[in-house]
Scaffold this motif. Sequence first.
Motif, mmCIF file in Angstrom:
data_model
loop_
_atom_site.group_PDB
_atom_site.id
_atom_site.type_symbol
_atom_site.label_atom_id
_atom_site.label_comp_id
_atom_site.label_asym_id
_atom_site.label_seq_id
_atom_site.Cartn_x
_atom_site.Cartn_y
_atom_site.Cartn_z
ATOM 1 N N ASP A 220 97.793 63.845 9.243
ATOM 2 C CA ASP A 220 98.579 64.046 8.017
ATOM 3 C C ASP A 220 98.666 62.720 7.287
ATOM 4 O O ASP A 220 98.851 61.688 7.941
ATOM 5 C CB ASP A 220 100.017 64.470 8.353
ATOM 6 N N ASP A 221 98.558 62.783 5.974
ATOM 7 C CA ASP A 221 98.747 61.579 5.176
ATOM 8 C C ASP A 221 97.928 60.407 5.785
ATOM 9 O O ASP A 221 98.493 59.358 6.159
ATOM 10 C CB ASP A 221 100.259 61.246 5.216
ATOM 11 N N PRO A 222 96.610 60.576 5.898
ATOM 12 C CA PRO A 222 95.808 59.667 6.745
ATOM 13 C C PRO A 222 95.772 58.232 6.255
ATOM 14 O O PRO A 222 95.512 57.320 7.042
ATOM 15 C CB PRO A 222 94.398 60.277 6.682
ATOM 16 N N HIS A 223 96.043 57.996 4.954
ATOM 17 C CA HIS A 223 95.957 56.617 4.444
ATOM 18 C C HIS A 223 97.287 55.877 4.578
ATOM 19 O O HIS A 223 97.465 54.799 4.016
ATOM 20 C CB HIS A 223 95.464 56.602 2.989
ATOM 21 N N THR A 224 98.244 56.491 5.291
ATOM 22 C CA THR A 224 99.511 55.790 5.558
ATOM 23 C C THR A 224 99.476 55.197 6.962
ATOM 24 O O THR A 224 99.088 55.883 7.918
ATOM 25 C CB THR A 224 100.696 56.782 5.431
ATOM 26 N N ALA B 87 104.537 55.175 14.315
ATOM 27 C CA ALA B 87 105.118 56.250 15.130
ATOM 28 C C ALA B 87 104.317 57.550 14.982
ATOM 29 O O ALA B 87 104.769 58.605 15.451
ATOM 30 C CB ALA B 87 106.565 56.483 14.717
ATOM 31 N N ARG B 88 103.139 57.509 14.370
ATOM 32 C CA ARG B 88 102.337 58.730 14.161
ATOM 33 C C ARG B 88 102.129 59.454 15.504
ATOM 34 O O ARG B 88 101.647 58.860 16.475
ATOM 35 C CB ARG B 88 100.993 58.344 13.550
ATOM 36 N N ALA B 89 102.487 60.740 15.522
ATOM 37 C CA ALA B 89 102.506 61.443 16.818
ATOM 38 C C ALA B 89 101.111 61.578 17.427
ATOM 39 O O ALA B 89 100.957 61.506 18.646
ATOM 40 C CB ALA B 89 103.143 62.816 16.631
ATOM 41 N N ASN B 90 100.081 61.800 16.576
ATOM 42 C CA ASN B 90 98.755 62.040 17.175
ATOM 43 C C ASN B 90 97.786 60.889 16.922
ATOM 44 O O ASN B 90 96.568 61.088 16.882
ATOM 45 C CB ASN B 90 98.167 63.359 16.663
ATOM 46 N N ALA B 91 98.318 59.665 16.778
ATOM 47 C CA ALA B 91 97.439 58.512 16.499
ATOM 48 C C ALA B 91 96.319 58.411 17.532
ATOM 49 O O ALA B 91 95.186 58.053 17.215
ATOM 50 C CB ALA B 91 98.264 57.221 16.495
ATOM 51 N N ARG B 92 96.611 58.772 18.783
ATOM 52 C CA ARG B 92 95.643 58.598 19.868
ATOM 53 C C ARG B 92 94.431 59.532 19.765
ATOM 54 O O ARG B 92 93.469 59.398 20.534
ATOM 55 C CB ARG B 92 96.387 58.829 21.192
ATOM 56 N N GLU B 93 94.474 60.474 18.800
ATOM 57 C CA GLU B 93 93.313 61.364 18.637
ATOM 58 C C GLU B 93 92.161 60.692 17.905
ATOM 59 O O GLU B 93 91.146 61.316 17.597
ATOM 60 C CB GLU B 93 93.734 62.642 17.898
ATOM 61 N N HIS B 94 92.311 59.403 17.605
ATOM 62 C CA HIS B 94 91.234 58.701 16.872
ATOM 63 C C HIS B 94 89.947 58.648 17.697
ATOM 64 O O HIS B 94 89.959 58.851 18.922
ATOM 65 C CB HIS B 94 91.698 57.280 16.540
#
Length: 439
Positions: free
Chosen positions: A357-361, A365-372
């Motif tokens: 969501d809102d990828p350019h922010t 605390a992004r919940a799914n940051a680890r899905e990179h």
Amino acid sequence: MAAPQTVRWAARHGVARTVLNRHARRGNLDARLMTDLTLRDDPFASYDVIRGRGPISQGPFARTSASHDVCAQVLKSDTFGVQLRPQQLPGVARRVIQLSRGGVLTPVDPPSMLAVDPPTHTRYRRLVSKVFTPRAIEALRPRMQQLANDLLDGLAASGSHGPVDLVERYAALLPVTVISEILGVPTSMQERFLQWGNGAAVTLDIGIGLGEFRRAEADITALQNWMTGHFQRLRDNPGDDLLSKLVRVEDSDGALTEIELAGTAMLLLGAGFETTVNLIGNGAVLLVEHPEQLARLQEQPDLWGNAVEEVLRYDSPVQRTARVAMADTEVADHRIPQGSLVACLLGGANRDPAVFDDPHTFDVARANAREHLAFSAGVHFCLGAALARMEGQIGLQTLFDRFPDLALAGRPHRRGTRVLRGYDAIPVSLADARRPVAA
Ligand code: HEM
């Protein structure tokens, strides 16, 4: 026998350079991303345009994707590999590939494990994993913390006189010291490793100039010669380090040959610091530029692990990789003929709004940051991911705990590389004049 250096350069980079420049002049965005410095500084809008054209689009040499779904599918698929098989290519391309081979051991040539497919890859990876274990990595934590503290002590001493370069004095030194200690190579060699590593980093790019190619080959050859001598010293006088173990490790096919050992050691050394320097540098700049995110970390230090994932997602140290189709196949309703390349824009996949969501922010605390996909996926998933994560967290958290008022003292300067994304200089002042430097 290897072709002369200029012929190897022409086959490996010269032809590609001409084709890239021609496509870039005609407006091809992926070609421009690889040739235009201003786009390289901020490639993210271009990734959006490429993704907006569809899950896969045609680039100058390869199909290109900035879609998270497509990149993950390609990287995890066993129909795709990393080795171009000349017999699958048309005559001219086959000749160009043959001429480009030989010369020096780069991270993108066999027997580097990055450049071979199973079953050879499975064997190398298994042998290295026998000595590069999660337990061995975790055991490094106290030593890594000590190194970070010592480097910051040194920085505090010189930083009281004015701005310092955070890359030169910290972001580059921490990873090279850690990987040198793991591999058991003398720390007195660090400066030369950094120089050799920069040479190796350049060879990841397509279409580099002849001068750069010559310097890179000279740097890599010097490292290879040094490594070969070092293996002999380790056989005569083994230590408790990873390379001493690697020269002795065996499976049913025996031990690694001298050239396989050199390729593996150089990949571990180069991958061990050329990428992590970018993680620490990119993270430091992002946090200085987003003080509200830093404040959040200061209030909730348990978010640091997630913040490192968000740095990896938002400003990925490795921006792209590629795979070749080993058989006719289909991805996202696109026919991909055998032998064709698919470029996976990892930095673009990590900004795909279908996943983030809102990828350019930038949001620690992004919940799914680890899905990179910053560490890739599938069989070549980064072997050093756990080490890099630990180093990113210790490196960044210790820096900002020690210097909470760290500020830019000039414009950070991006490295000239295209596959690797990071800074080669970050001028900083360490402390607000009103606040004493933390002890
Ligand atoms: C932030 C730091 C790092 C990043 C972003 C990173 C990223 C990557 C990526 C994207 C790949 C796969 C490329 C592909 O699929 O074509 C890779 C592979 C690899 N990385 Fe890392 N890396 C990092 C740190 C490290 C460290 C510290 C080591 C330690 C020694 C390391 C060792 C390796 C090795 C050996 C491979 C090859 C794995 C294989 O082919 O099976 N990396 N890395």
